[in-house]
Design a protein around this motif. Sequence first.
Motif, PDB file in Angstrom:
ATOM      1  N   GLU A  36       0.861  -1.085  -0.123  1.00 60.25           N
ATOM      2  CA  GLU A  36       0.065   0.046  -0.079  1.00 60.25           C
ATOM      3  C   GLU A  36       0.857   1.298   0.042  1.00 60.25           C
ATOM      4  OE1 GLU A  36      -3.447   0.587   0.168  1.00 60.25           O
ATOM      5  OE2 GLU A  36      -3.621  -1.346  -0.471  1.00 60.25           O
ATOM      6  N   LYS A  37       1.909   1.156   0.725  1.00 56.71           N
ATOM      7  CA  LYS A  37       2.744   2.420   0.882  1.00 56.71           C
ATOM      8  C   LYS A  37       3.605   2.668  -0.538  1.00 56.71           C
ATOM      9  CE  LYS A  37       4.451   5.275   4.145  1.00 56.71           C
ATOM     10  NZ  LYS A  37       3.570   5.966   5.044  1.00 56.71           N
ATOM     11  N   ALA A  38       3.953   1.560  -1.217  1.00 61.14           N
ATOM     12  CA  ALA A  38       4.939   1.671  -2.384  1.00 61.14           C
ATOM     13  C   ALA A  38       4.137   2.059  -3.560  1.00 61.14           C
ATOM     14  CB  ALA A  38       5.987   0.369  -2.257  1.00 61.14           C
ATOM     15  N   ASN A  39       2.952   1.645  -3.433  1.00 60.95           N
ATOM     16  CA  ASN A  39       1.997   1.695  -4.775  1.00 60.95           C
ATOM     17  C   ASN A  39       1.587   3.020  -5.098  1.00 60.95           C
ATOM     18  OD1 ASN A  39       0.511   1.168  -6.906  1.00 60.95           O
ATOM     19  ND2 ASN A  39      -0.642  -0.278  -6.082  1.00 60.95           N
ATOM     20  N   VAL A  40       2.540   4.080  -5.427  1.00 60.70           N
ATOM     21  CA  VAL A  40       2.466   5.447  -5.691  1.00 60.70           C
ATOM     22  C   VAL A  40       1.224   5.678  -6.893  1.00 60.70           C
ATOM     23  CG1 VAL A  40       3.495   7.461  -6.442  1.00 60.70           C
ATOM     24  CG2 VAL A  40       4.728   6.067  -5.005  1.00 60.70           C
ATOM     25  N   PRO A  41       1.312   5.019  -7.904  1.00 65.66           N
ATOM     26  CA  PRO A  41       0.388   5.202  -8.829  1.00 65.66           C
ATOM     27  C   PRO A  41      -1.145   5.093  -8.228  1.00 65.66           C
ATOM     28  CG  PRO A  41       2.000   3.831  -9.987  1.00 65.66           C
ATOM     29  CD  PRO A  41       2.166   4.125  -8.382  1.00 65.66           C
ATOM     30  N   LYS A  42      -1.236   4.029  -7.589  1.00 66.79           N
ATOM     31  CA  LYS A  42      -2.607   3.817  -7.029  1.00 66.79           C
ATOM     32  C   LYS A  42      -2.926   4.793  -6.026  1.00 66.79           C
ATOM     33  CE  LYS A  42      -5.183   0.518  -4.178  1.00 66.79           C
ATOM     34  NZ  LYS A  42      -5.278  -0.703  -3.425  1.00 66.79           N
ATOM     35  N   ARG A  43      -1.943   5.237  -5.145  1.00 65.02           N
ATOM     36  CA  ARG A  43      -2.198   6.625  -4.233  1.00 65.02           C
ATOM     37  C   ARG A  43      -2.452   7.805  -4.989  1.00 65.02           C
ATOM     38  NH1 ARG A  43       2.804   6.095  -0.562  1.00 65.02           N
ATOM     39  NH2 ARG A  43       1.716   7.997   0.422  1.00 65.02           N
ATOM     40  N   VAL A  44      -1.823   8.092  -5.986  1.00 58.61           N
ATOM     41  CA  VAL A  44      -2.241   9.280  -6.842  1.00 58.61           C
ATOM     42  C   VAL A  44      -3.730   9.108  -7.343  1.00 58.61           C
ATOM     43  CG1 VAL A  44      -1.656  10.574  -8.867  1.00 58.61           C
ATOM     44  CG2 VAL A  44       0.203   9.746  -7.280  1.00 58.61           C
ATOM     45  N   ALA A  45      -3.931   8.041  -7.978  1.00 61.97           N
ATOM     46  CA  ALA A  45      -5.232   7.892  -8.537  1.00 61.97           C
ATOM     47  C   ALA A  45      -6.424   8.098  -7.363  1.00 61.97           C
ATOM     48  CB  ALA A  45      -5.670   6.521  -9.134  1.00 61.97           C
ATOM     49  N   VAL A  46      -6.413   7.586  -6.284  1.00 63.58           N
ATOM     50  CA  VAL A  46      -7.118   8.025  -5.153  1.00 63.58           C
ATOM     51  C   VAL A  46      -7.308   9.380  -4.638  1.00 63.58           C
ATOM     52  CG1 VAL A  46      -7.615   7.155  -2.663  1.00 63.58           C
ATOM     53  CG2 VAL A  46      -6.941   5.361  -4.141  1.00 63.58           C
ATOM     54  N   ALA A  47      -6.085   9.905  -4.663  1.00 62.60           N
ATOM     55  CA  ALA A  47      -6.118  11.447  -4.514  1.00 62.60           C
ATOM     56  C   ALA A  47      -6.739  12.057  -5.459  1.00 62.60           C
ATOM     57  CB  ALA A  47      -4.659  11.738  -4.034  1.00 62.60           C
ATOM     58  N   ALA A  48      -6.603  11.915  -6.681  1.00 69.27           N
ATOM     59  CA  ALA A  48      -7.032  12.566  -7.723  1.00 69.27           C
ATOM     60  C   ALA A  48      -8.611  12.300  -7.877  1.00 69.27           C
ATOM     61  CB  ALA A  48      -6.430  12.127  -9.191  1.00 69.27           C
ATOM     62  N   ASP A  49      -9.074  11.262  -7.503  1.00 67.51           N
ATOM     63  CA  ASP A  49     -10.716  10.735  -7.232  1.00 67.51           C
ATOM     64  C   ASP A  49     -11.129  11.648  -6.333  1.00 67.51           C
ATOM     65  OD1 ASP A  49     -10.459   9.144  -9.535  1.00 67.51           O
ATOM     66  OD2 ASP A  49     -10.414   7.333  -8.370  1.00 67.51           O
ATOM     67  N   GLN A  50     -10.508  11.885  -5.210  1.00 65.51           N
ATOM     68  CA  GLN A  50     -11.081  12.443  -3.778  1.00 65.51           C
ATOM     69  C   GLN A  50     -11.315  14.150  -4.366  1.00 65.51           C
ATOM     70  OE1 GLN A  50      -8.316  11.579  -0.770  1.00 65.51           O
ATOM     71  NE2 GLN A  50      -9.576   9.370  -0.466  1.00 65.51           N
ATOM     72  N   GLY A  51      -9.922  14.426  -5.146  1.00 60.74           N
ATOM     73  CA  GLY A  51      -9.951  15.838  -5.305  1.00 60.74           C
ATOM     74  C   GLY A  51     -11.117  16.475  -6.456  1.00 60.74           C
ATOM     75  N   ILE A  52     -11.488  15.077  -7.490  1.00 61.68           N
ATOM     76  CA  ILE A  52     -12.645  15.638  -8.276  1.00 61.68           C
ATOM     77  C   ILE A  52     -13.768  15.443  -7.584  1.00 61.68           C
ATOM     78  CG2 ILE A  52     -13.602  14.289 -10.208  1.00 61.68           C
ATOM     79  CD1 ILE A  52     -10.694  13.385 -11.087  1.00 61.68           C
ATOM     80  N   THR A  53     -14.029  14.566  -6.724  1.00 60.03           N
ATOM     81  CA  THR A  53     -15.274  14.453  -6.001  1.00 60.03           C
ATOM     82  C   THR A  53     -15.447  15.776  -5.161  1.00 60.03           C
ATOM     83  OG1 THR A  53     -15.033  12.182  -5.673  1.00 60.03           O
ATOM     84  CG2 THR A  53     -16.559  13.269  -4.431  1.00 60.03           C
ATOM     85  N   SER A  54     -14.620  16.262  -4.437  1.00 52.86           N
ATOM     86  CA  SER A  54     -14.605  17.458  -3.826  1.00 52.86           C
ATOM     87  C   SER A  54     -14.893  18.653  -4.715  1.00 52.86           C
ATOM     88  CB  SER A  54     -13.149  17.793  -2.907  1.00 52.86           C
ATOM     89  OG  SER A  54     -12.412  18.000  -3.637  1.00 52.86           O
TER      90      SER A  54
END
Length: 90
Positions: A36-54
């Motif tokens: 979970e910590k090393a999977n940067v593309p997944k973390r970026v995708a989750v952060a982008a989805d949260q930003g789009i939602t907000s």
Amino acid sequence: MSSELPVPRTAVPVGITDPVEKARAELKAALFAIEEKANVPKRVAVAADQGITSARRFSRESPAIAAAAVVGVAVAVGAAVWGIVRLYTR
């Protein structure tokens, strides 16, 4: 009927008495935590989805302010591009 909550992948279930099974569960949880910590593309995708939602929520709640923000960002980007081109052509 038990009302147990699901255990996250990065946690060790409570109640394991066998030391070998507990060590395996701890190792499995540690490996999932590292993944979970090393999977940067997944973390970026989750952060982008949260930003789009907000941003969508904000645009629904305050459409006039959202439109003004879009215009402001467009003006800022245009001015920055114009400035860079002007500096480059001098």
